[in-house]
Write a protein that holds these residues in place. Sequence first.
Motif, PDB file in Angstrom:
ATOM      1  N   SER A   1       0.819  -1.206   0.000  1.00 14.81           N
ATOM      2  CA  SER A   1       0.000   0.000   0.000  1.00 14.81           C
ATOM      3  C   SER A   1       0.855   1.258   0.000  1.00 14.81           C
ATOM      4  CB  SER A   1      -0.916  -0.004   1.218  1.00 14.81           C
ATOM      5  OG  SER A   1      -1.608   1.219   1.317  1.00 14.81           O
ATOM      6  N   LEU A   2       1.971   1.212   0.729  1.00 17.28           N
ATOM      7  CA  LEU A   2       2.851   2.371   0.820  1.00 17.28           C
ATOM      8  C   LEU A   2       3.806   2.467  -0.357  1.00 17.28           C
ATOM      9  CD1 LEU A   2       3.849   2.077   4.586  1.00 17.28           C
ATOM     10  CD2 LEU A   2       2.210   3.675   3.596  1.00 17.28           C
ATOM     11  N   GLY A   3       3.904   1.385  -1.118  1.00 11.32           N
ATOM     12  CA  GLY A   3       4.907   1.342  -2.172  1.00 11.32           C
ATOM     13  C   GLY A   3       6.298   1.053  -1.636  1.00 11.32           C
ATOM     14  N   ALA A   4       6.366   0.564  -0.389  1.00 11.85           N
ATOM     15  CA  ALA A   4       7.666   0.261   0.216  1.00 11.85           C
ATOM     16  C   ALA A   4       8.277  -0.978  -0.434  1.00 11.85           C
ATOM     17  CB  ALA A   4       7.498   0.037   1.718  1.00 11.85           C
ATOM     18  N   ILE A   5       9.596  -1.056  -0.375  1.00 18.94           N
ATOM     19  CA  ILE A   5      10.337  -2.202  -0.899  1.00 18.94           C
ATOM     20  C   ILE A   5      10.617  -3.139   0.269  1.00 18.94           C
ATOM     21  CG2 ILE A   5      12.393  -2.922  -2.176  1.00 18.94           C
ATOM     22  CD1 ILE A   5      12.671   0.064  -3.015  1.00 18.94           C
ATOM     23  N   TRP A   6      10.435  -4.437   0.050  1.00 15.37           N
ATOM     24  CA  TRP A   6      10.646  -5.387   1.141  1.00 15.37           C
ATOM     25  C   TRP A   6      11.680  -6.433   0.772  1.00 15.37           C
ATOM     26  CZ3 TRP A   6       9.379 -10.549   0.228  1.00 15.37           C
ATOM     27  CH2 TRP A   6       8.567 -10.798  -0.892  1.00 15.37           C
ATOM     28  N   SER A   7      12.177  -7.118   1.791  1.00 20.83           N
ATOM     29  CA  SER A   7      13.105  -8.216   1.603  1.00 20.83           C
ATOM     30  C   SER A   7      12.880  -9.201   2.732  1.00 20.83           C
ATOM     31  CB  SER A   7      14.551  -7.716   1.612  1.00 20.83           C
ATOM     32  OG  SER A   7      15.435  -8.746   1.228  1.00 20.83           O
ATOM     33  N   SER A   8      13.369 -10.431   2.575  1.00 22.68           N
ATOM     34  CA  SER A   8      13.148 -11.424   3.624  1.00 22.68           C
ATOM     35  C   SER A   8      14.373 -12.303   3.807  1.00 22.68           C
ATOM     36  CB  SER A   8      11.931 -12.306   3.301  1.00 22.68           C
ATOM     37  OG  SER A   8      12.171 -13.107   2.161  1.00 22.68           O
ATOM     38  N   CYS A   9      14.564 -12.742   5.037  1.00 22.35           N
ATOM     39  CA  CYS A   9      15.562 -13.744   5.392  1.00 22.35           C
ATOM     40  C   CYS A   9      14.841 -14.835   6.180  1.00 22.35           C
ATOM     41  CB  CYS A   9      16.671 -13.147   6.259  1.00 22.35           C
ATOM     42  SG  CYS A   9      17.700 -11.918   5.427  1.00 22.35           S
ATOM     43  N   ALA A  10      15.229 -16.071   5.988  1.00 18.43           N
ATOM     44  CA  ALA A  10      14.598 -17.171   6.706  1.00 18.43           C
ATOM     45  C   ALA A  10      14.970 -17.110   8.187  1.00 18.43           C
ATOM     46  CB  ALA A  10      15.024 -18.505   6.097  1.00 18.43           C
ATOM     47  N   PRO A  11      14.044 -17.500   9.092  1.00 14.27           N
ATOM     48  CA  PRO A  11      14.331 -17.440  10.529  1.00 14.27           C
ATOM     49  C   PRO A  11      15.529 -18.278  10.955  1.00 14.27           C
ATOM     50  CG  PRO A  11      11.984 -17.769  10.149  1.00 14.27           C
ATOM     51  CD  PRO A  11      12.665 -17.926   8.822  1.00 14.27           C
ATOM     52  N   GLU A  12      15.853 -19.323  10.178  1.00 12.02           N
ATOM     53  CA  GLU A  12      16.969 -20.182  10.567  1.00 12.02           C
ATOM     54  C   GLU A  12      18.322 -19.623  10.136  1.00 12.02           C
ATOM     55  OE1 GLU A  12      15.498 -21.946   6.596  1.00 12.02           O
ATOM     56  OE2 GLU A  12      14.631 -20.988   8.376  1.00 12.02           O
ATOM     57  N   PHE A  13      18.337 -18.507   9.404  1.00 10.52           N
ATOM     58  CA  PHE A  13      19.603 -17.889   9.025  1.00 10.52           C
ATOM     59  C   PHE A  13      20.374 -17.465  10.279  1.00 10.52           C
ATOM     60  CE2 PHE A  13      19.266 -16.085   4.432  1.00 10.52           C
ATOM     61  CZ  PHE A  13      18.918 -17.348   3.965  1.00 10.52           C
ATOM     62  N   GLY A  14      21.692 -17.622  10.242  1.00  9.41           N
ATOM     63  CA  GLY A  14      22.523 -17.127  11.325  1.00  9.41           C
ATOM     64  C   GLY A  14      22.564 -15.608  11.328  1.00  9.41           C
ATOM     65  N   THR A  15      22.959 -15.048  12.470  1.00  7.54           N
ATOM     66  CA  THR A  15      22.993 -13.588  12.622  1.00  7.54           C
ATOM     67  C   THR A  15      23.841 -12.930  11.543  1.00  7.54           C
ATOM     68  OG1 THR A  15      22.710 -13.825  15.011  1.00  7.54           O
ATOM     69  CG2 THR A  15      23.540 -11.717  14.213  1.00  7.54           C
ATOM     70  N   GLU A  16      25.038 -13.480  11.288  1.00  6.03           N
ATOM     71  CA  GLU A  16      25.917 -12.878  10.293  1.00  6.03           C
ATOM     72  C   GLU A  16      25.340 -12.979   8.883  1.00  6.03           C
ATOM     73  OE1 GLU A  16      28.600 -10.935  10.575  1.00  6.03           O
ATOM     74  OE2 GLU A  16      28.055 -10.986  12.696  1.00  6.03           O
ATOM     75  N   ALA A  17      24.613 -14.067   8.607  1.00  5.12           N
ATOM     76  CA  ALA A  17      23.993 -14.210   7.283  1.00  5.12           C
ATOM     77  C   ALA A  17      22.928 -13.138   7.076  1.00  5.12           C
ATOM     78  CB  ALA A  17      23.383 -15.589   7.127  1.00  5.12           C
ATOM     79  N   VAL A  18      22.140 -12.864   8.120  1.00  4.52           N
ATOM     80  CA  VAL A  18      21.118 -11.817   8.023  1.00  4.52           C
ATOM     81  C   VAL A  18      21.784 -10.451   7.862  1.00  4.52           C
ATOM     82  CG1 VAL A  18      19.229 -10.656   9.219  1.00  4.52           C
ATOM     83  CG2 VAL A  18      19.439 -13.141   9.344  1.00  4.52           C
ATOM     84  N   LEU A  19      22.779 -10.184   8.687  1.00  5.60           N
ATOM     85  CA  LEU A  19      23.450  -8.884   8.620  1.00  5.60           C
ATOM     86  C   LEU A  19      24.177  -8.696   7.292  1.00  5.60           C
ATOM     87  CD1 LEU A  19      24.856  -8.712  12.253  1.00  5.60           C
ATOM     88  CD2 LEU A  19      23.063  -7.259  11.278  1.00  5.60           C
ATOM     89  N   GLY A  20      24.751  -9.773   6.750  1.00  3.02           N
ATOM     90  CA  GLY A  20      25.426  -9.690   5.463  1.00  3.02           C
ATOM     91  C   GLY A  20      24.494  -9.264   4.349  1.00  3.02           C
ATOM     92  N   ARG A  21      23.210  -9.504   4.536  1.00  2.28           N
ATOM     93  CA  ARG A  21      22.205  -9.090   3.554  1.00  2.28           C
ATOM     94  C   ARG A  21      21.628  -7.718   3.907  1.00  2.28           C
ATOM     95  NH1 ARG A  21      22.834 -14.344   3.558  1.00  2.28           N
ATOM     96  NH2 ARG A  21      22.153 -15.647   1.811  1.00  2.28           N
ATOM     97  N   LEU A  22      21.073  -7.597   5.112  1.00  2.00           N
ATOM     98  CA  LEU A  22      20.308  -6.389   5.444  1.00  2.00           C
ATOM     99  C   LEU A  22      21.172  -5.152   5.634  1.00  2.00           C
ATOM    100  CD1 LEU A  22      17.503  -7.799   7.776  1.00  2.00           C
ATOM    101  CD2 LEU A  22      17.620  -7.673   5.274  1.00  2.00           C
ATOM    102  N   ARG A  23      22.444  -5.330   6.007  1.00  2.00           N
ATOM    103  CA  ARG A  23      23.332  -4.160   6.092  1.00  2.00           C
ATOM    104  C   ARG A  23      23.442  -3.446   4.751  1.00  2.00           C
ATOM    105  NH1 ARG A  23      27.917  -7.137   9.243  1.00  2.00           N
ATOM    106  NH2 ARG A  23      27.594  -6.475  11.402  1.00  2.00           N
TER     107      ARG A  23
END
Length: 499
Positions: A1-23
């Motif tokens: 609705s807002l036109g925002a851009i989204w992304s997703s990481c699986a809950p089982e991803f390690g902390t560094e794997a999530v940060l390597g993407r979302l950073r």
Amino acid sequence: SLGAIWSSCAPEFGTEAVLGRLRQIDPKVLFAVDGYRFGEVAVERAAEVAEIRRQLPSVETVVAVPYLFPGETRLPDSVPWDGFLAAPGAEPVYDRLPFDHPLHVVFSSGTTGLPKPMVHGAGGVLVDHLKTHAFHLDVGPGDRMFFFCTTGWIAWNWLISALAVGSGIVLFDGNPMHPDASSVWQLAAETATTFYASSPGLMMAARRDGIVPRQVADLSRLRCVVTSGAPMGAEGFRWIYEAVGDDVYLQSLSGGTEVVGAFVGGVPLLPCRAGLIATKWLGCAVEAWDSDGKAVVGEQGELVLTEPLPSMPLRLWGDDDGSRLHSAYFDRYPGVWCHGDWITFTPEGSSVITGRSDATLNRGGVRLGTSEFYTIVEALPEVADSLVVHIEDPGGGIGELMLFVVPAAGAALDDGLQGRIRAELRRRLSPRHVPDVIEAVAAIPQTLTGKKLEIPVKRILTGTPPDRAASRGSLANPDALDVFEQLAKRRLAHQEVSA
């Protein structure tokens, strides 16, 4: 609705794997669950979410989605999901936006470097998915689509789009091997699934364990079975028709996160032939090119796209001058997308994917596709899994071909099994395919989508530290890297003694 851009990481991803993407993308709002289940095991994630938030200064708000603990908010300083939905002004208002308005950011696997953040357009993805579901998969109202995947695999985005053609979707939560490999087939029966998809590894696990799906579940509603994520050999095709149903339509397809879909696959108008991908998909100008940039038929070549697809990425996030995207896909053949897979087309238009071109084994000037090895080695009942790498000789010699084998339950990699492996590879492929070394390992390292880590293993064996060779948080079994680190140390020590 807002036109925002989204992304997703699986809950089982390690902390560094999530940060390597979302950073890389500086998110403003973080939606997070308090944990997940894997079989009977509950895995809390509050500490990981807190650490991710601490290292993402761009995040202004965390929305806590209760899962393990309904009615509780285990994530501190967060907005509860119910409160988020009930906030004033939360009713959606939809605006017309340009066709190429950004939809989401999806990431490459990250097994050989920093994951690439690919920005896709809403219109291109929707058009391609409608084409896929309506024409190639033949799903629509009255169907129920199941695809075992996680929110870290592009197949999840693809599954959700089935709603756009009126199909129902079936979501599975937990360990697909709990209590055994028949669980997902029983789920298909319970939900009257008409379209079933998973990786070849999950399908072949049932075959390995002696499970016959049609005997343990009522699959009478099932019309189509799809395998994706890795090549599946002719033996796997035959098993599907023998053990699942002789009247299903089996599709093997291949594509990538880069296009949120596939380049080649099936269509119900064409027959299924064992080991072959039936056809190029609509709108996909796919060819196999040799090293001179010429299209070839009947021989292995680089999978290229000679014309754009609507669902190609608009850009890589933060790649303002396009240099990162260009070096990843357009350096090999200027102006032509080179995907990084080896493919062979038959004169009839069907094809075979023979592995990643950057993982191809070059043995004495002869290129060997890794999937050829796996088809033969993993057909042996004593072998549960395998991985092959080739270590080049700096002096220009033939190098060393190394095969790693996970013995099946009750089996051992003794002289007899080694002899059978060598004999089968020699007989069915060539003497060049016979490994110099066969080693037993407890597990083959794989991504969360089931892809073998051939390149990272090769890098580890040639001296790269495991944590630089692959992102552990992107792996289904990160501890499987450790044995290769020990092997690398042994190789280095042996080379020093020999020198």
